[in-house]
Design a protein around this motif. Structure first.
Motif, PDB file in Angstrom:
ATOM      1  N   MET A 164       0.808  -1.216   0.000  1.00 51.64           N
ATOM      2  CA  MET A 164       0.000   0.000   0.000  1.00 51.64           C
ATOM      3  C   MET A 164       0.845   1.272   0.000  1.00 51.64           C
ATOM      4  O   MET A 164       0.608   2.186  -0.795  1.00 51.64           O
ATOM      5  N   VAL A 165       1.828   1.337   0.921  1.00 51.74           N
ATOM      6  CA  VAL A 165       2.602   2.571   1.061  1.00 51.74           C
ATOM      7  C   VAL A 165       3.350   2.940  -0.219  1.00 51.74           C
ATOM      8  O   VAL A 165       3.257   4.094  -0.683  1.00 51.74           O
ATOM      9  N   PRO A 166       4.113   2.031  -0.862  1.00 50.93           N
ATOM     10  CA  PRO A 166       4.786   2.435  -2.106  1.00 50.93           C
ATOM     11  C   PRO A 166       3.808   2.866  -3.195  1.00 50.93           C
ATOM     12  O   PRO A 166       4.063   3.845  -3.905  1.00 50.93           O
ATOM     13  N   SER A 167       2.689   2.135  -3.321  1.00 55.42           N
ATOM     14  CA  SER A 167       1.719   2.497  -4.363  1.00 55.42           C
ATOM     15  C   SER A 167       1.106   3.865  -4.110  1.00 55.42           C
ATOM     16  O   SER A 167       1.069   4.728  -5.008  1.00 55.42           O
ATOM     17  N   LEU A 168       0.633   4.074  -2.884  1.00 51.48           N
ATOM     18  CA  LEU A 168       0.020   5.360  -2.550  1.00 51.48           C
ATOM     19  C   LEU A 168       1.035   6.485  -2.583  1.00 51.48           C
ATOM     20  O   LEU A 168       0.707   7.620  -2.935  1.00 51.48           O
ATOM     21  N   LYS A 169       2.281   6.180  -2.209  1.00 52.46           N
ATOM     22  CA  LYS A 169       3.310   7.216  -2.230  1.00 52.46           C
ATOM     23  C   LYS A 169       3.587   7.683  -3.650  1.00 52.46           C
ATOM     24  O   LYS A 169       3.716   8.890  -3.904  1.00 52.46           O
ATOM     25  N   MET A 170       3.654   6.752  -4.600  1.00 50.69           N
ATOM     26  CA  MET A 170       3.894   7.148  -5.987  1.00 50.69           C
ATOM     27  C   MET A 170       2.720   7.950  -6.539  1.00 50.69           C
ATOM     28  O   MET A 170       2.913   8.930  -7.271  1.00 50.69           O
ATOM     29  N   LEU A 171       1.507   7.547  -6.194  1.00 47.11           N
ATOM     30  CA  LEU A 171       0.339   8.322  -6.616  1.00 47.11           C
ATOM     31  C   LEU A 171       0.347   9.716  -6.007  1.00 47.11           C
ATOM     32  O   LEU A 171       0.031  10.705  -6.683  1.00 47.11           O
ATOM     33  N   ALA A 172       0.722   9.796  -4.723  1.00 43.02           N
ATOM     34  CA  ALA A 172       0.735  11.088  -4.036  1.00 43.02           C
ATOM     35  C   ALA A 172       1.788  12.023  -4.630  1.00 43.02           C
ATOM     36  O   ALA A 172       1.543  13.224  -4.806  1.00 43.02           O
ATOM     37  N   ILE A 173       2.960  11.486  -4.948  1.00 44.71           N
ATOM     38  CA  ILE A 173       4.014  12.324  -5.539  1.00 44.71           C
ATOM     39  C   ILE A 173       3.564  12.846  -6.898  1.00 44.71           C
ATOM     40  O   ILE A 173       3.785  14.018  -7.236  1.00 44.71           O
ATOM     41  N   GLY A 174       2.955  11.974  -7.694  1.00 46.89           N
ATOM     42  CA  GLY A 174       2.436  12.435  -8.977  1.00 46.89           C
ATOM     43  C   GLY A 174       1.373  13.509  -8.822  1.00 46.89           C
ATOM     44  O   GLY A 174       1.345  14.493  -9.577  1.00 46.89           O
ATOM     45  N   TRP A 175       0.502  13.357  -7.832  1.00 49.62           N
ATOM     46  CA  TRP A 175      -0.550  14.345  -7.566  1.00 49.62           C
ATOM     47  C   TRP A 175       0.062  15.675  -7.140  1.00 49.62           C
ATOM     48  O   TRP A 175      -0.380  16.752  -7.584  1.00 49.62           O
ATOM     49  N   LEU A 176       1.081  15.628  -6.286  1.00 50.73           N
ATOM     50  CA  LEU A 176       1.749  16.850  -5.842  1.00 50.73           C
ATOM     51  C   LEU A 176       2.391  17.577  -7.012  1.00 50.73           C
ATOM     52  O   LEU A 176       2.327  18.818  -7.098  1.00 50.73           O
ATOM     53  N   CYS A 177       3.003  16.826  -7.919  1.00 51.58           N
ATOM     54  CA  CYS A 177       3.639  17.458  -9.081  1.00 51.58           C
ATOM     55  C   CYS A 177       2.598  18.112  -9.990  1.00 51.58           C
ATOM     56  O   CYS A 177       2.819  19.231 -10.491  1.00 51.58           O
ATOM     57  N   LEU A 178       1.486  17.433 -10.206  1.00 54.05           N
ATOM     58  CA  LEU A 178       0.433  18.021 -11.042  1.00 54.05           C
ATOM     59  C   LEU A 178      -0.139  19.283 -10.406  1.00 54.05           C
ATOM     60  O   LEU A 178      -0.400  20.279 -11.088  1.00 54.05           O
ATOM     61  N   ASP A 179      -0.322  19.250  -9.087  1.00 57.77           N
ATOM     62  CA  ASP A 179      -0.841  20.421  -8.393  1.00 57.77           C
ATOM     63  C   ASP A 179       0.134  21.587  -8.471  1.00 57.77           C
ATOM     64  O   ASP A 179      -0.264  22.726  -8.722  1.00 57.77           O
TER      65      ASP A 179
END
Length: 425
Positions: free
Chosen positions: A315-330
């Motif tokens: 869970m943590v690696p998957s959610l972390k990669m999604l979160a980093i991508g979301w932060l970059c888009l924002d």
């Protein structure tokens, strides 16, 4: 209880959201946080030098003791195996898994020991020359996130649960000193104030301009030195105190973050599909992936440990990669979201990312301890190396991301609102 802050200047620049904050003189045992992003800015310890020094010295003593005696042991069908901390990397080197051995030596042994030694040097009564104190201090705070002794300890406890089904597990003499070493290391960092350390090396440069609290630093023409926290003119690229080079915003932050993110995503797929360890038992070999290990633990009734491994490794690696991508888009400007909420996501990403190494350390312990010939032996496999690389790359990606970009849009919106003419009614 928190760190001492310089009394000659109470103006600080938040390293996370770039807000100029005016901090009053702190009483002993109090701390100051950024009013916008709640990042810890300053605090005042009762003993800013002695407390981290005592914890660091105690931790170094425990570290030496932890390597002198057996760490853990296992007994199966009358065959006993025991290991010391220093034997774990040697076993992996012997199996031609030098990468895994280097991860263990670096994150579990070398980096924590260096950090405690550096704290001892900086907090002792010895006045180090700036040519030595500056690089030691710079390296100390950069390596802080890579101290994983406590994560390895959690991995040891998880490995105990896995091995209890096969034999008797025993704690060696050095297990308790290592636990104390982990506690002392964490406490030494908690008591160490970055502002106090740099102020002891050299006074901070004077403020370049009169700053207004409650506004961003960049819009007032100043930037923060990412190394020593000094406030500098925005166009000054070299800090006069620590000689480190920097910019108002990290150059190519989003491009570097996305490149590391894409690389980690590519590696994450084979890391989950390929075996992370090989178990040899009574002449037969079978590989185990991360998810297979979770299923095995769940089937054995070890529900809490299965959940820990599933959360930390899946869970943590998957959610972390999604979160980093979301932060970059924002930060790139796609959509308008609450900067405070996005910053909260960033803090979670920074905090939990390193804990994904727990499964890597579990494999290290199992591979070093379970060596009983044809009866039962465990070996690491290529999947654990790939997974460790995913964790490291995502940690570097989080470091490359500049969280101040999230708040720049808010400052820009405020500046545009201030320029709009007021309509009389």
């Amino acid at each position: 209880m928190c760190a001492h802050h310089s009394h000659d200047s109470v103006t600080v620049l938040c390293p996370q959201c770039d807000l100029v904050v005016e901090i009053p003189e702190l009483e002993r045992g109090t701390k100051a946080e950024c009013p916008r992003c709640h990042t810890h800015l300053a605090a005042r310890w009762r003993e800013p030098r002695r407390q981290p020094l005592m914890y660091a010295l105690s931790g170094l003593v425990m570290f030496v003791l932890a390597g002198m005696f057996p760490f853990v042991s296992m007994k199966v069908a009358g065959i006993e195996s025991e290991i010391t901390l220093y034997q774990i990397p040697s076993v992996m080197f012997g199996d031609n898994y030098g990468g895994l051995a280097l991860f263990f030596m670096g994150f579990v042994l070398a980096v924590p020991a260096f950090c405690l030694f550096a704290i001892t040097l900086l907090c002792s009564g010895i006045r180090l020359p700036p040519s030595l104190a500056i690089p030691v201090t710079r390296l100390l705070f950069r390596l802080r996130a890579w101290c994983m002794a406590e994560i390895f300890l959690a991995g040891v406890l998880v490995s105990f649960v896995k091995l209890m089904a096969y034999g008797d597990i025993g704690l060696g003499v050095s297990f308790l000193p290592y636990c104390l070493f982990c506690v002392m290391q964490v406490r030494a960092f908690q008591c160490l104030d970055k502002h106090w350390v740099w102020q002891r090396i050299a006074p901070r440069p004077p403020l370049p301009v009169a700053l207004e609290a409650g506004k961003g630093g960049l819009c007032q023409g100043v930037r923060l030195c990412g190394t020593c926290q000094a406030i500098l003119p925005a166009d000054m690229h070299e800090c006069p105190r620590c000689s480190s080079r920097g910019h108002a915003r990290r150059p190519n932050s989003l491009q570097l973050t996305m490149a590391l993110l894409f690389t980690s995503v590519i590696l994450y797929i084979p890391a989950n599909l390929m075996p992370i360890m090989i178990t040899e038992s009574l002449g037969s070999d079978f590989g185990s992936t991360i998810m297979a290990g979770v299923i095995l633990l769940w089937g054995d009734g070890s529900y809490p440990v299965a959940m820990v491994i599933f959360i930390a490794s899946i869970m943590v690696p998957s959610l972390k990669m999604l979160a980093i991508g979301w932060l970059c888009l924002d930060a790139k400007g796609h959509g308008w979201r609450d900067p405070g909420r996005m910053h909260f996501i960033y803090e979670i990403v920074e905090f939990v990312g390193r804990w994904s190494m727990i499964d890597v350390f579990v494999i290290a312990v199992l591979a070093a301890l379970v060596r009983m010939g044809r009866l039962m032996s465990i070996y690491p496999d290529i999947g654990v190396i790939l997974f460790a690389m995913v964790v490291i790359l995502t940690m570097i990606a989080a470091e490359m991301f500049d969280p101040r970009l999230t708040w720049d849009r808010l400052e820009k919106k405020r500046a545009e609102s201030a320029k709009e003419p007021q309509v009389e009614r």
